[in-house]
Motif scaffolding. Sequence first.
Motif, mmCIF file in Angstrom:
data_model
loop_
_atom_site.group_PDB
_atom_site.id
_atom_site.type_symbol
_atom_site.label_atom_id
_atom_site.label_comp_id
_atom_site.label_asym_id
_atom_site.label_seq_id
_atom_site.Cartn_x
_atom_site.Cartn_y
_atom_site.Cartn_z
ATOM 1 N N LYS A 1 62.018 31.668 -3.947
ATOM 2 C CA LYS A 1 63.401 31.922 -4.375
ATOM 3 C C LYS A 1 63.443 32.449 -5.814
ATOM 4 O O LYS A 1 64.085 33.456 -6.092
ATOM 5 C CB LYS A 1 64.247 30.637 -4.289
ATOM 6 C CG LYS A 1 64.330 30.046 -2.903
ATOM 7 C CD LYS A 1 65.247 28.827 -2.868
ATOM 8 C CE LYS A 1 64.781 27.672 -3.738
ATOM 9 N NZ LYS A 1 63.492 27.081 -3.288
ATOM 10 N N THR A 2 62.749 31.746 -6.700
ATOM 11 C CA THR A 2 62.755 32.172 -8.099
ATOM 12 C C THR A 2 62.136 33.560 -8.232
ATOM 13 O O THR A 2 62.674 34.428 -8.924
ATOM 14 C CB THR A 2 61.997 31.146 -8.976
ATOM 15 O OG1 THR A 2 62.675 29.893 -8.886
ATOM 16 C CG2 THR A 2 61.953 31.582 -10.428
ATOM 17 N N HIS A 3 61.038 33.777 -7.541
ATOM 18 C CA HIS A 3 60.399 35.092 -7.577
ATOM 19 C C HIS A 3 61.399 36.177 -7.177
ATOM 20 O O HIS A 3 61.570 37.174 -7.885
ATOM 21 C CB HIS A 3 59.187 35.083 -6.636
ATOM 22 C CG HIS A 3 58.364 36.337 -6.696
ATOM 23 N ND1 HIS A 3 56.987 36.326 -6.650
ATOM 24 C CD2 HIS A 3 58.711 37.647 -6.782
ATOM 25 C CE1 HIS A 3 56.531 37.576 -6.717
ATOM 26 N NE2 HIS A 3 57.572 38.389 -6.789
ATOM 27 N N MET B 1 71.673 32.356 -11.458
ATOM 28 C CA MET B 1 71.497 30.931 -11.715
ATOM 29 C C MET B 1 70.616 30.292 -10.646
ATOM 30 O O MET B 1 70.920 30.341 -9.458
ATOM 31 C CB MET B 1 72.818 30.196 -11.807
ATOM 32 C CG MET B 1 72.535 28.755 -12.212
ATOM 33 S SD MET B 1 73.962 27.765 -12.477
ATOM 34 C CE MET B 1 74.572 28.424 -13.993
ATOM 35 N N ASP B 2 69.523 29.701 -11.124
ATOM 36 C CA ASP B 2 68.496 29.158 -10.240
ATOM 37 C C ASP B 2 68.744 27.669 -9.983
ATOM 38 O O ASP B 2 69.066 26.936 -10.919
ATOM 39 C CB ASP B 2 67.125 29.339 -10.919
ATOM 40 C CG ASP B 2 65.993 29.540 -9.922
ATOM 41 O OD1 ASP B 2 66.218 29.383 -8.708
ATOM 42 O OD2 ASP B 2 64.871 29.867 -10.384
ATOM 43 N N ASP B 3 68.585 27.252 -8.737
ATOM 44 C CA ASP B 3 68.621 25.827 -8.368
ATOM 45 C C ASP B 3 69.962 25.144 -8.618
ATOM 46 O O ASP B 3 70.034 24.100 -9.281
ATOM 47 C CB ASP B 3 67.505 25.050 -9.103
ATOM 48 C CG ASP B 3 66.115 25.513 -8.681
ATOM 49 O OD1 ASP B 3 65.960 25.896 -7.507
ATOM 50 O OD2 ASP B 3 65.197 25.507 -9.519
ATOM 51 N N VAL B 4 71.021 25.701 -8.033
ATOM 52 C CA VAL B 4 72.362 25.146 -8.283
ATOM 53 C C VAL B 4 72.576 23.761 -7.677
ATOM 54 O O VAL B 4 73.562 23.104 -7.995
ATOM 55 C CB VAL B 4 73.493 26.085 -7.806
ATOM 56 C CG1 VAL B 4 73.496 27.388 -8.581
ATOM 57 C CG2 VAL B 4 73.422 26.328 -6.311
ATOM 58 N N VAL C 1 54.329 28.550 -0.433
ATOM 59 C CA VAL C 1 53.480 29.536 -1.099
ATOM 60 C C VAL C 1 52.863 28.977 -2.378
ATOM 61 O O VAL C 1 51.742 29.298 -2.733
ATOM 62 C CB VAL C 1 54.299 30.805 -1.406
ATOM 63 C CG1 VAL C 1 53.424 31.857 -2.053
ATOM 64 C CG2 VAL C 1 54.920 31.342 -0.135
ATOM 65 N N ARG C 2 53.622 28.099 -3.058
ATOM 66 C CA ARG C 2 53.085 27.555 -4.299
ATOM 67 C C ARG C 2 51.812 26.762 -4.030
ATOM 68 O O ARG C 2 50.838 26.841 -4.772
ATOM 69 C CB ARG C 2 54.133 26.680 -4.991
ATOM 70 C CG ARG C 2 53.737 26.304 -6.399
ATOM 71 C CD ARG C 2 54.851 25.619 -7.134
ATOM 72 N NE ARG C 2 56.002 26.489 -7.296
ATOM 73 C CZ ARG C 2 57.256 26.063 -7.341
ATOM 74 N NH1 ARG C 2 57.507 24.786 -7.223
ATOM 75 N NH2 ARG C 2 58.236 26.906 -7.501
ATOM 76 N N GLU C 3 51.817 26.001 -2.946
ATOM 77 C CA GLU C 3 50.640 25.220 -2.604
ATOM 78 C C GLU C 3 49.462 26.138 -2.259
ATOM 79 O O GLU C 3 48.311 25.871 -2.592
ATOM 80 C CB GLU C 3 50.957 24.328 -1.409
ATOM 81 C CG GLU C 3 50.413 22.924 -1.551
ATOM 82 C CD GLU C 3 50.906 22.016 -0.439
ATOM 83 O OE1 GLU C 3 50.356 22.105 0.674
ATOM 84 O OE2 GLU C 3 51.836 21.239 -0.681
HETATM 85 MG MG MG Z 1 62.353 28.063 -8.108
#
Ligand code: MG
Length: 341
Positions: A51-53, A107-110, A206-208
């Motif tokens: 999401k952040t990407h 805005m990230d992570d509302v 994906v992070r893992e």
């Molecule tokens: Mg994020």
Amino acid sequence: NPQLNQNYTFDNFIEGDCNRLARSAGYAVAQKPGGTSFNPLMVYGGVGLGKTHLVQAIGNEIKKNHPDKLVIYVSCERFCQQFVDSLKNRTINDFVNFYQAMDVIIMDDVHNFANKEKTQDIFFHIFNHLHQSGKQIILTSDQPPKDLSGLVERLLSRFKWGLSADMQVPDLETRMAILQKKMYSDGIDLPYEVVEYVANNIDNNVRELEGAMVSLLAQSTLNKKEIDLNLAKSMLKNFIKNSHKEISIDYIQKLVCDYFEVPVEMVKSKTRKREIVQARQISMYLAKSHTKTSLKSIGSFFGGRDHSTVIYACQTVVDLIETDKKFRSYVQDIQKKLKLS
Ligand code: MG
Ligand code: ADP
């Protein structure tokens, strides 16, 4: 734009069924910010799914296409902190004016707005101002708007206005493509069987997947070994074991106390102050549901109480989760933090 991270682009974002809608909506928004019906664009999904990407990539793409536009990326958490600071320093007007002057707000992570009603109120006004002036709003969240808890109804209804697009866990081939592309950009050409093996065994997010690759690289450098299937197998054994380690009762206690801003010693003490009792009961409940600790041990951990106190605490928490919306969202919040650790 210090808040935008140049490393996140559309170019290095791999497309798959898991993210196609979100990606293409994001790309459309980046060509015509404020000029599509995707306003706000809300991207939602679990941890580490990109999401952040993606929203950073949208921001960077907008800067590329429209260098004159003011784009701000801010995490919801940071926004909340800034708001509290501006209350303290009596600079609310500056704070609001700053955000209302933007052409694009990301805005990230509302979901982190949960229960912060004053901050939600300020954001509601900023949102309306920007939306009415045809400015673009881009949001991410760990839940679809309809399932977000602790958010006031009028803000939620705004979040539902534009397009909500979900991000899911990438399928095997997409995971393989992501791995290959990441490694390749670091100058590493992984053997196909290694890529396949890792992507097959790490299928949460994906992070893992990236974490596993970093460990693999470290192992290979440390032991001066080629990255091959054997190395991948031995590394993954430890990696999988570590990523599923058990949550400890100490950790739960600390997390709950941090959350309610009460000292750990108080929770272990005899005090019957309401907020302490609440933190104590929630800690006991979480210890019961997330660890294998016996009722008796939980009781003695919390200042030498007996097992019936623990049962009573668990029952109270279960009842309150049923009947008290605010209480329920506290517990859900803490549980989320537990699972992220
Ligand atoms: Mg994020
Ligand atoms: P989230 O914000 O959903 O928790 P992130 O955007 O932080 O997830 O993604 C975690 C990591 O995975 C980042 O390093 C990101 O670059 C990478 N990633 C996720 N999805 C993709 C993708 N489709 N293509 C390339 N990299 C990805």
